[in-house]
Write a protein that holds these residues in place. Structure first.
Motif, PDB file in Angstrom:
ATOM      1  N   ASP A 104       0.928  -1.289  -0.202  1.00 14.28           N
ATOM      2  CA  ASP A 104      -0.165   0.031  -0.052  1.00 14.28           C
ATOM      3  C   ASP A 104       0.710   1.262  -0.079  1.00 14.28           C
ATOM      4  O   ASP A 104       0.326   2.386  -0.091  1.00 14.28           O
ATOM      5  N   ARG A 105       2.033   1.163   0.181  1.00 13.44           N
ATOM      6  CA  ARG A 105       3.176   2.423  -0.024  1.00 13.44           C
ATOM      7  C   ARG A 105       4.062   2.394  -1.105  1.00 13.44           C
ATOM      8  O   ARG A 105       4.787   3.289  -1.264  1.00 13.44           O
ATOM      9  N   ILE A 106       3.506   1.712  -2.065  1.00 11.88           N
ATOM     10  CA  ILE A 106       4.175   1.647  -3.455  1.00 11.88           C
ATOM     11  C   ILE A 106       3.345   2.423  -4.315  1.00 11.88           C
ATOM     12  O   ILE A 106       2.289   2.117  -4.707  1.00 11.88           O
ATOM     13  N   ALA A 107       3.777   3.664  -4.468  1.00 10.83           N
ATOM     14  CA  ALA A 107       3.126   4.579  -5.146  1.00 10.83           C
ATOM     15  C   ALA A 107       2.923   4.013  -6.932  1.00 10.83           C
ATOM     16  O   ALA A 107       2.017   4.586  -7.571  1.00 10.83           O
ATOM     17  N   SER A 108       3.929   3.756  -7.362  1.00  8.93           N
ATOM     18  CA  SER A 108       4.009   3.314  -8.740  1.00  8.93           C
ATOM     19  C   SER A 108       5.192   2.082  -8.763  1.00  8.93           C
ATOM     20  O   SER A 108       5.998   2.024  -8.162  1.00  8.93           O
ATOM     21  N   LEU A 109       4.703   1.147  -9.856  1.00  4.76           N
ATOM     22  CA  LEU A 109       5.612   0.027 -10.010  1.00  4.76           C
ATOM     23  C   LEU A 109       5.819  -0.358 -11.671  1.00  4.76           C
ATOM     24  O   LEU A 109       4.807  -0.281 -12.084  1.00  4.76           O
ATOM     25  N   GLU A 110       6.907  -0.768 -11.991  1.00  8.01           N
ATOM     26  CA  GLU A 110       7.046  -1.237 -13.355  1.00  8.01           C
ATOM     27  C   GLU A 110       8.119  -2.401 -13.445  1.00  8.01           C
ATOM     28  O   GLU A 110       8.941  -2.125 -12.636  1.00  8.01           O
ATOM     29  N   THR A 111       7.905  -3.296 -14.280  1.00  6.78           N
ATOM     30  CA  THR A 111       8.834  -4.242 -14.376  1.00  6.78           C
ATOM     31  C   THR A 111       9.754  -3.685 -15.492  1.00  6.78           C
ATOM     32  O   THR A 111       9.365  -2.913 -16.193  1.00  6.78           O
ATOM     33  N   LEU A 112      10.883  -4.024 -15.063  1.00  2.22           N
ATOM     34  CA  LEU A 112      12.271  -3.514 -15.967  1.00  2.22           C
ATOM     35  C   LEU A 112      12.444  -4.729 -17.074  1.00  2.22           C
ATOM     36  O   LEU A 112      13.236  -4.306 -17.876  1.00  2.22           O
ATOM     37  N   GLY A 113      11.860  -5.863 -16.935  1.00  2.00           N
ATOM     38  CA  GLY A 113      12.450  -6.892 -17.882  1.00  2.00           C
ATOM     39  C   GLY A 113      13.799  -7.256 -17.772  1.00  2.00           C
ATOM     40  O   GLY A 113      14.064  -8.148 -18.739  1.00  2.00           O
ATOM     41  N   ILE A 114      14.512  -6.832 -16.591  1.00  2.00           N
ATOM     42  CA  ILE A 114      15.916  -7.440 -16.474  1.00  2.00           C
ATOM     43  C   ILE A 114      15.712  -8.473 -15.428  1.00  2.00           C
ATOM     44  O   ILE A 114      15.263  -8.257 -14.398  1.00  2.00           O
ATOM     45  N   PRO A 115      16.625  -9.694 -15.705  1.00  2.00           N
ATOM     46  CA  PRO A 115      16.706 -10.549 -14.948  1.00  2.00           C
ATOM     47  C   PRO A 115      17.418 -10.247 -13.677  1.00  2.00           C
ATOM     48  O   PRO A 115      18.562  -9.516 -13.739  1.00  2.00           O
ATOM     49  N   TYR A 116      17.267 -10.856 -12.564  1.00  2.00           N
ATOM     50  CA  TYR A 116      18.299 -10.768 -11.561  1.00  2.00           C
ATOM     51  C   TYR A 116      19.552 -11.392 -11.777  1.00  2.00           C
ATOM     52  O   TYR A 116      19.441 -12.523 -12.432  1.00  2.00           O
ATOM     53  N   PRO A 117      20.649 -10.952 -10.995  1.00  2.00           N
ATOM     54  CA  PRO A 117      21.798 -11.634 -11.518  1.00  2.00           C
ATOM     55  C   PRO A 117      21.961 -13.005 -10.824  1.00  2.00           C
ATOM     56  O   PRO A 117      22.787 -13.699 -11.160  1.00  2.00           O
ATOM     57  N   ARG A 118      21.010 -13.442  -9.720  1.00  2.00           N
ATOM     58  CA  ARG A 118      21.118 -14.540  -8.987  1.00  2.00           C
ATOM     59  C   ARG A 118      19.644 -15.122  -9.324  1.00  2.00           C
ATOM     60  O   ARG A 118      18.656 -14.297  -9.597  1.00  2.00           O
ATOM     61  N   THR A 119      19.518 -16.405  -9.055  1.00  2.00           N
ATOM     62  CA  THR A 119      18.315 -17.051  -9.135  1.00  2.00           C
ATOM     63  C   THR A 119      17.377 -16.505  -7.831  1.00  2.00           C
ATOM     64  O   THR A 119      17.916 -16.157  -6.708  1.00  2.00           O
ATOM     65  N   ARG A 120      16.061 -16.717  -8.126  1.00  2.00           N
ATOM     66  CA  ARG A 120      14.953 -16.320  -6.766  1.00  2.00           C
ATOM     67  C   ARG A 120      15.513 -17.394  -5.900  1.00  2.00           C
ATOM     68  O   ARG A 120      15.235 -17.056  -4.753  1.00  2.00           O
ATOM     69  N   ALA A 124      16.168 -16.162  -2.079  1.00  2.00           N
ATOM     70  CA  ALA A 124      15.138 -16.806  -0.986  1.00  2.00           C
ATOM     71  C   ALA A 124      15.873 -17.192   0.142  1.00  2.00           C
ATOM     72  O   ALA A 124      15.738 -17.029   1.270  1.00  2.00           O
ATOM     73  N   ARG A 125      16.798 -17.917  -0.123  1.00  2.00           N
ATOM     74  CA  ARG A 125      17.809 -18.833   0.885  1.00  2.00           C
ATOM     75  C   ARG A 125      18.764 -17.645   1.432  1.00  2.00           C
ATOM     76  O   ARG A 125      18.618 -17.533   2.822  1.00  2.00           O
ATOM     77  N   GLN A 126      19.170 -16.906   0.876  1.00  2.00           N
ATOM     78  CA  GLN A 126      19.923 -15.349   1.515  1.00  2.00           C
ATOM     79  C   GLN A 126      19.066 -14.790   2.434  1.00  2.00           C
ATOM     80  O   GLN A 126      19.371 -14.399   3.374  1.00  2.00           O
ATOM     81  N   TRP A 127      17.815 -14.438   1.938  1.00  2.00           N
ATOM     82  CA  TRP A 127      16.883 -13.644   2.729  1.00  2.00           C
ATOM     83  C   TRP A 127      16.393 -14.436   3.807  1.00  2.00           C
ATOM     84  O   TRP A 127      16.343 -13.762   5.000  1.00  2.00           O
ATOM     85  N   GLU A 128      16.293 -15.715   3.984  1.00  2.34           N
ATOM     86  CA  GLU A 128      15.923 -16.609   5.174  1.00  2.34           C
ATOM     87  C   GLU A 128      17.105 -16.362   6.061  1.00  2.34           C
ATOM     88  O   GLU A 128      16.989 -16.373   7.391  1.00  2.34           O
ATOM     89  N   GLN A 129      18.050 -16.367   5.708  1.00  2.52           N
ATOM     90  CA  GLN A 129      19.362 -16.414   6.389  1.00  2.52           C
ATOM     91  C   GLN A 129      19.716 -15.102   7.149  1.00  2.52           C
ATOM     92  O   GLN A 129      19.862 -15.022   8.310  1.00  2.52           O
ATOM     93  N   ALA A 130      19.327 -14.074   6.443  1.00  2.13           N
ATOM     94  CA  ALA A 130      19.545 -12.637   6.856  1.00  2.13           C
ATOM     95  C   ALA A 130      18.154 -12.506   7.961  1.00  2.13           C
ATOM     96  O   ALA A 130      18.623 -11.803   9.234  1.00  2.13           O
ATOM     97  N   ARG A 131      17.132 -13.005   7.843  1.00  2.00           N
ATOM     98  CA  ARG A 131      16.029 -13.006   8.812  1.00  2.00           C
ATOM     99  C   ARG A 131      16.634 -13.832  10.345  1.00  2.00           C
ATOM    100  O   ARG A 131      16.058 -13.291  11.295  1.00  2.00           O
TER     101      ARG A 131
END
Length: 143
Positions: A104-120, A124-131
């Motif tokens: 609800d705080r994202i005023a606008s968004l658009e996809t850039l069509g650019i892939p992440y440099p790493r896989t999701r 996700a594994r790094q995000w879980e470790q950080a949490r």
């Protein structure tokens, strides 16, 4: 939203259960309270889900709680749904760290069509470790 989903699920489980278990189902201690008026900010959720599925970066204009607007490029990893609020967990290029953004705080968004440099999956594994590293020592999650 969550309360209704819990009620519906319990009703379906109860209807499919033997009569002797129906009473126990009603006493399982599952509670999904309503806190205030639920809000539905679904604008852009389909774009976020598609970016997660395709592993594409998003450009967002985000308004913080302090009402500061920033432009960000994020790599969305996951969506979380709570009663009245949805969050995007993402790698933020501006902060060079994982951040959580309220939809609800994202005023606008658009996809850039650019892939992440790493896989999701790796993100996700790094995000879980950080949490996990942010949790206070000696306190395990309740789930």
């Amino acid at each position: 939203m969550l309360t209704q989903a819990v009620d519906t699920a319990l009703a379906k489980i109860g209807a499919a259960s033997p009569k002797d278990l129906r009473q126990e189902i009603g006493e399982i201690g599952l509670w999904a309270p309503r806190f205030g008026k639920p809000t539905r900010h679904t604008t852009g959720l389909h774009v976020i889900r598609e970016a997660i599925r395709r592993e594409h970066k998003l450009h967002i204009l985000y308004t913080s709680l302090a009402e500061t607007e920033t432009e960000r490029v994020i790599w969305p990893v996951a969506l979380a749904f709570f009663e009245g609020v949805q969050l995007v967990a993402a790698w933020c290029e501006l902060r060079a760290d994982f951040q959580h953004f309220r939809v609800d705080r994202i005023a606008s968004l658009e996809t850039l069509g650019i892939p992440y440099p790493r896989t999701r999956k790796d993100l996700a594994r790094q995000w879980e470790q950080a949490r996990a590293s942010e949790r206070p020592r000696g306190r395990e999650p309740l789930c």
